[in-house]
Every structure is written in C-alpha cells, then in structure tokens.
Design a protein around this motif. Structure first.
Motif, PDB file in Angstrom:
ATOM      1  N   ALA A  29      -0.610   4.540  -0.954  1.00 41.04           N
ATOM      2  CA  ALA A  29      -1.554   5.573  -1.371  1.00 41.04           C
ATOM      3  C   ALA A  29      -1.847   6.595  -0.275  1.00 41.04           C
ATOM      4  O   ALA A  29      -2.766   7.395  -0.414  1.00 41.04           O
ATOM      5  CB  ALA A  29      -2.854   4.915  -1.842  1.00 41.04           C
ATOM      6  N   GLY A  30      -1.063   6.553   0.813  1.00 38.45           N
ATOM      7  CA  GLY A  30      -1.321   7.493   1.923  1.00 38.45           C
ATOM      8  C   GLY A  30      -0.914   8.916   1.551  1.00 38.45           C
ATOM      9  O   GLY A  30      -0.229   9.147   0.545  1.00 38.45           O
ATOM     10  N   LEU A  31      -1.316   9.859   2.366  1.00 39.57           N
ATOM     11  CA  LEU A  31      -1.044  11.278   2.060  1.00 39.57           C
ATOM     12  C   LEU A  31       0.307  11.742   2.599  1.00 39.57           C
ATOM     13  O   LEU A  31       0.810  12.782   2.190  1.00 39.57           O
ATOM     14  CB  LEU A  31      -2.163  12.153   2.644  1.00 39.57           C
ATOM     15  CG  LEU A  31      -3.552  11.900   2.044  1.00 39.57           C
ATOM     16  CD1 LEU A  31      -4.592  12.772   2.736  1.00 39.57           C
ATOM     17  CD2 LEU A  31      -3.560  12.146   0.536  1.00 39.57           C
ATOM     18  N   GLY A  32       0.877  10.983   3.522  1.00 38.09           N
ATOM     19  CA  GLY A  32       2.209  11.320   4.035  1.00 38.09           C
ATOM     20  C   GLY A  32       2.274  12.676   4.710  1.00 38.09           C
ATOM     21  O   GLY A  32       3.250  13.415   4.546  1.00 38.09           O
ATOM     22  N   THR A  33       1.263  13.001   5.511  1.00 37.59           N
ATOM     23  CA  THR A  33       1.201  14.352   6.090  1.00 37.59           C
ATOM     24  C   THR A  33       2.331  14.620   7.084  1.00 37.59           C
ATOM     25  O   THR A  33       2.679  15.768   7.311  1.00 37.59           O
ATOM     26  CB  THR A  33      -0.148  14.612   6.781  1.00 37.59           C
ATOM     27  OG1 THR A  33      -0.376  13.576   7.737  1.00 37.59           O
ATOM     28  CG2 THR A  33      -1.288  14.621   5.782  1.00 37.59           C
ATOM     29  N   ARG A  34       2.915  13.532   7.652  1.00 44.46           N
ATOM     30  CA  ARG A  34       3.982  13.758   8.640  1.00 44.46           C
ATOM     31  C   ARG A  34       5.301  14.189   7.998  1.00 44.46           C
ATOM     32  O   ARG A  34       6.216  14.582   8.695  1.00 44.46           O
ATOM     33  CB  ARG A  34       4.184  12.499   9.502  1.00 44.46           C
ATOM     34  CG  ARG A  34       3.078  12.289  10.527  1.00 44.46           C
ATOM     35  CD  ARG A  34       3.131  10.905  11.116  1.00 44.46           C
ATOM     36  NE  ARG A  34       2.886   9.889  10.094  1.00 44.46           N
ATOM     37  CZ  ARG A  34       3.418   8.680  10.099  1.00 44.46           C
ATOM     38  NH1 ARG A  34       4.239   8.330  11.059  1.00 44.46           N
ATOM     39  NH2 ARG A  34       3.129   7.821   9.138  1.00 44.46           N
TER      40      ARG A  34
ATOM     41  N   ASP B 210       5.836   2.611   3.476  1.00 41.40           N
ATOM     42  CA  ASP B 210       6.745   3.595   4.079  1.00 41.40           C
ATOM     43  C   ASP B 210       7.630   2.970   5.149  1.00 41.40           C
ATOM     44  O   ASP B 210       8.299   3.686   5.888  1.00 41.40           O
ATOM     45  CB  ASP B 210       5.962   4.790   4.654  1.00 41.40           C
ATOM     46  CG  ASP B 210       4.918   4.368   5.667  1.00 41.40           C
ATOM     47  OD1 ASP B 210       4.698   3.155   5.837  1.00 41.40           O
ATOM     48  OD2 ASP B 210       4.316   5.262   6.299  1.00 41.40           O
TER      49      ASP B 210
ATOM     50  N   GLY C 169      -7.858   4.829   4.398  1.00 39.39           N
ATOM     51  CA  GLY C 169      -7.163   4.061   5.428  1.00 39.39           C
ATOM     52  C   GLY C 169      -6.464   2.836   4.867  1.00 39.39           C
ATOM     53  O   GLY C 169      -6.749   2.380   3.757  1.00 39.39           O
TER      54      GLY C 169
ATOM     55  N   GLN D  21      -6.155   3.399  -5.288  1.00 46.06           N
ATOM     56  CA  GLN D  21      -7.160   3.558  -4.231  1.00 46.06           C
ATOM     57  C   GLN D  21      -7.797   4.923  -4.508  1.00 46.06           C
ATOM     58  O   GLN D  21      -7.107   5.943  -4.475  1.00 46.06           O
ATOM     59  CB  GLN D  21      -6.469   3.551  -2.860  1.00 46.06           C
ATOM     60  CG  GLN D  21      -7.432   3.639  -1.702  1.00 46.06           C
ATOM     61  CD  GLN D  21      -6.716   3.826  -0.365  1.00 46.06           C
ATOM     62  OE1 GLN D  21      -5.549   4.217  -0.307  1.00 46.06           O
ATOM     63  NE2 GLN D  21      -7.423   3.566   0.717  1.00 46.06           N
TER      64      GLN D  21
ATOM     65  N   PRO E 168       0.846  -1.200   0.000  1.00 47.58           N
ATOM     66  CA  PRO E 168       0.000   0.000   0.000  1.00 47.58           C
ATOM     67  C   PRO E 168       0.881   1.251   0.000  1.00 47.58           C
ATOM     68  O   PRO E 168       1.762   1.395   0.847  1.00 47.58           O
ATOM     69  CB  PRO E 168      -0.791  -0.093   1.318  1.00 47.58           C
ATOM     70  CG  PRO E 168      -0.484  -1.445   1.876  1.00 47.58           C
ATOM     71  CD  PRO E 168       0.823  -1.874   1.295  1.00 47.58           C
TER      72      PRO E 168
ATOM     73  N   LYS F 262       5.887   9.784  -0.337  1.00 46.79           N
ATOM     74  CA  LYS F 262       6.941   9.434   0.633  1.00 46.79           C
ATOM     75  C   LYS F 262       7.621   8.119   0.260  1.00 46.79           C
ATOM     76  O   LYS F 262       8.774   7.903   0.596  1.00 46.79           O
ATOM     77  CB  LYS F 262       6.387   9.378   2.056  1.00 46.79           C
ATOM     78  CG  LYS F 262       5.323   8.345   2.298  1.00 46.79           C
ATOM     79  CD  LYS F 262       4.848   8.369   3.744  1.00 46.79           C
ATOM     80  CE  LYS F 262       3.536   7.627   3.887  1.00 46.79           C
ATOM     81  NZ  LYS F 262       3.023   7.615   5.240  1.00 46.79           N
ATOM     82  N   GLU F 263       6.892   7.253  -0.452  1.00 48.37           N
ATOM     83  CA  GLU F 263       7.478   5.967  -0.865  1.00 48.37           C
ATOM     84  C   GLU F 263       8.608   6.175  -1.869  1.00 48.37           C
ATOM     85  O   GLU F 263       9.386   5.274  -2.141  1.00 48.37           O
ATOM     86  CB  GLU F 263       6.390   5.069  -1.479  1.00 48.37           C
ATOM     87  CG  GLU F 263       5.281   4.662  -0.518  1.00 48.37           C
ATOM     88  CD  GLU F 263       4.218   5.740  -0.274  1.00 48.37           C
ATOM     89  OE1 GLU F 263       4.217   6.773  -0.982  1.00 48.37           O
ATOM     90  OE2 GLU F 263       3.389   5.540   0.629  1.00 48.37           O
TER      91      GLU F 263
END
Ligand code: UTP
Length: 290
Positions: free
Chosen positions: A12-17, A132, A109, A104, A10, A27-28
């Motif tokens: 597809a996250g937003l990587g806000t951190r 990540d 999530g 996605q 996976p 981020k990947e």
C-alpha cells in the motif's frame, strides 16, 4: 512449534522513488519480463508452504486484486482460439493460493500496514513479505525464515550486509553469529545516524513474526519520516524476547528503486526459457558498443 501457514504482503506504499511510473501503476505491479513483481512474491510464499495470503492494498491498487482474479472473457478467448498453454498459465495465477485483500486507509507506514492484518493473523505467527522486494532463489527466502522460526520459536528477520552508504537509508542491527547463516538479533534502529550504526546487517524484505507484534505496533509512536515503522516495533521485540536473523540465500531485487527494477528485468530475462538466449545475444552486442 506450529507450522507457519499465513503470510501478509504489504503493498500500500506510495512508491515515490519510482515516480512517475507509480503515479497510477502500483510498484508491486511493475513487470519483471512477463510477470508483475507481486506474482513472484506470492509464488515464493506458496513454494515456502504458505497456505493463506493477505495483500494490503489501498485506493487505486485494485489492479493487484484483478491480477489474482479470474479474467473470464480472456480465458474464454484463449480457450476458443486453442491457446491452451497460455490459458493454463492465466488460470494458474488465480489458483496459486487462498489470497484475500484489505485496504490500508491511510499510508501511515509499514508497521501500520502490518497492523491492518490483525483479524487475518488471529493468534498465529505469520510471515511478512515486503511487496516491493522480489527475492529469486532455489530455496524460497520465506521458507528459510519459517524454518528458523519453527526451530527457535522467536521472531525472525531476513538480513543481508549492505554498504556503509546504504545502511543509512535502511536499518542497522546488533547481531551475534550463531553459525550456518543464523544470527542472534538483540537491537535495531531504522535509518541510523552514522554514530548509531551497530553493524552493516540490515533487514531486507522478509520477516516472520509472533502475533504479539500487533499489540507492540499499536503502542509504537510514529518514527522515521513520521511513519509507524515496523522496525521500531521489531526493536521492542528484539530487546524483550530476542530475535533471529537469517542471512538468506537468493538474490534480492528492490522494485522500489529504478536501478533495482532494471537489474531484476535484465537478470530474469537472461534466464527466461523463451527469450533468454536472444536477450543474451542482444546484451552482448549492446555491451560491445558501450
Ligand atoms: P517502502 O517504504 O519501500 O514503500 O515500503 P513506499 O512508501 O512505497 O516507498 P517510497 O519511499 O515512497 O518510494 C516497503 C513496503 O511496504 C509497503 C510498500 O507498498 C512496500 O511494498 N507499505 C509502505 C505499505 O503497505 N504501507 C505503507 O504505509 C508504507
């Protein structure tokens, strides 16, 4: 027990951190010296014997697909200028594994991202490597989990002990030792309140799951942060069928946080065949000024 052949990554996250870096760049794709994080993860899966990989991406992450595709113009230029070693390295990325991609459509999530893999997974158990979490070690972490799945025939999670502060941000597991870095996992909770902590063992970056998890995810309501959490679905699996925890060997770097990115960069640079020695000298001289 059937060999684990498939893996889902996976990404597809937003990587806000890690904003603002991740406003455009996934981020990947953050570099660890000279390779993006996700390449280390694909290489780990391949070393573990995985044959087919599905990467879950979303809008704006086409750069991940491009990285694993041929770059014809670049390859022709490298060939014409006789840079054959680099040409081989660039081509090797494309030939690493049978990689496919799916999007996605909404960032709902990690559980939801994994459920996008339904048609890829079919009726087989599969590994999940979080896009990540880079794990570097002699024996690929993914392979350690696959062996446990093949031994016990149950879902497996990669686990590590974390600090009392960290456990509140991750998940906490109910574990019983089985010996040889193996544990029985009977319960878990995502982002526990202090009075819900069952142990300091948390799931970090890898799991191997039976295909039934996909039906469980479909029934799982949104949890922490309003997201469909993979941990919530795995909790149902742990409570009904039991799961196995593997305290895997290898060092894990969290590319989803800024310190993790720097630790990965420094430690991999120190061992890098091309720049390792020079970087060590630089680091020593820098440390002397601190
Ligand atoms: P994280 O929870 O660390 O990802 O998910 P995030 O949402 O990008 O993080 P922050 O909190 O905003 O910084 C772990 C992995 O799951 C993927 C991420 O890309 C990451 O590799 N993920 C997460 C998805 O693919 N889809 C999602 O909806 C959420």
């Amino acid at each position: 027990m059937k060999k684990i052949r498939k893996a889902v990554i996976p990404a597809a996250g937003l990587g806000t951190r890690v904003l603002p870096m991740t406003k455009v760049m996934p981020k990947e794709m953050l570099p660890i010296v000279d390779k993006p994080a996700i390449q280390y993860i694909v290489e780990e899966a391949v070393r573990a014997g995985i044959e087919e990989i599905l990467i879950i991406t979303n809008r704006g992450k086409g750069i991940i697909e491009d990285h694993f595709d041929h770059a014809i113009e670049l390859e022709q230029r490298l060939e014409a200028s006789g840079k054959l070693q680099m040409l081989e390295e660039v081509r090797r990325i494309t030939d690493l594994a049978d990689i496919s991609f799916i999007r996605q459509k909404e960032t709902k999530g990690l559980g939801h991202a994994v459920s996008c893999a339904r048609s890829f997974v079919g009726n087989e158990p599969f590994a999940v490597l979080y896009g990540d979490d880079v794990i570097i070690g002699e024996d690929p972490a993914c392979g350690q989990l696959c062996r446990a799945y093949e031994q016990f025939g149950k879902g497996v999670v990669g686990i590590k002990e974390v600090s009392p502060e960290q456990i509140l941000k991750y998940c906490s597991l109910a574990v019983e030792p089985l010996g040889d870095r193996l544990f029985k996992v009977s319960d878990m909770i995502e982002k526990p309140h202090p009075d819900q902590i069952m142990s300091l063992y948390s799931i970090l970056g890898r799991c191997v799951l039976p295909p039934e998890i996909l039906d469980i995810i479909d029934e799982t309501p949104p949890g922490a942060g309003g997201e469909i959490q993979l941990t919530d679905a795995m909790m149902t699996l742990a409570k009904t069928q039991g799961m196995i925890g593997v305290d895997y060997t290898g060092t894990r770097y969290d590319m989803g946080n800024k310190l993790g990115v720097m630790q990965a960069t420094c430690e991999v640079a120190l061992r890098h065949p091309e720049i390792g020695e020079d970087f060590r000298e630089y680091l020593k001289s820098l440390a002397a000024t601190l």
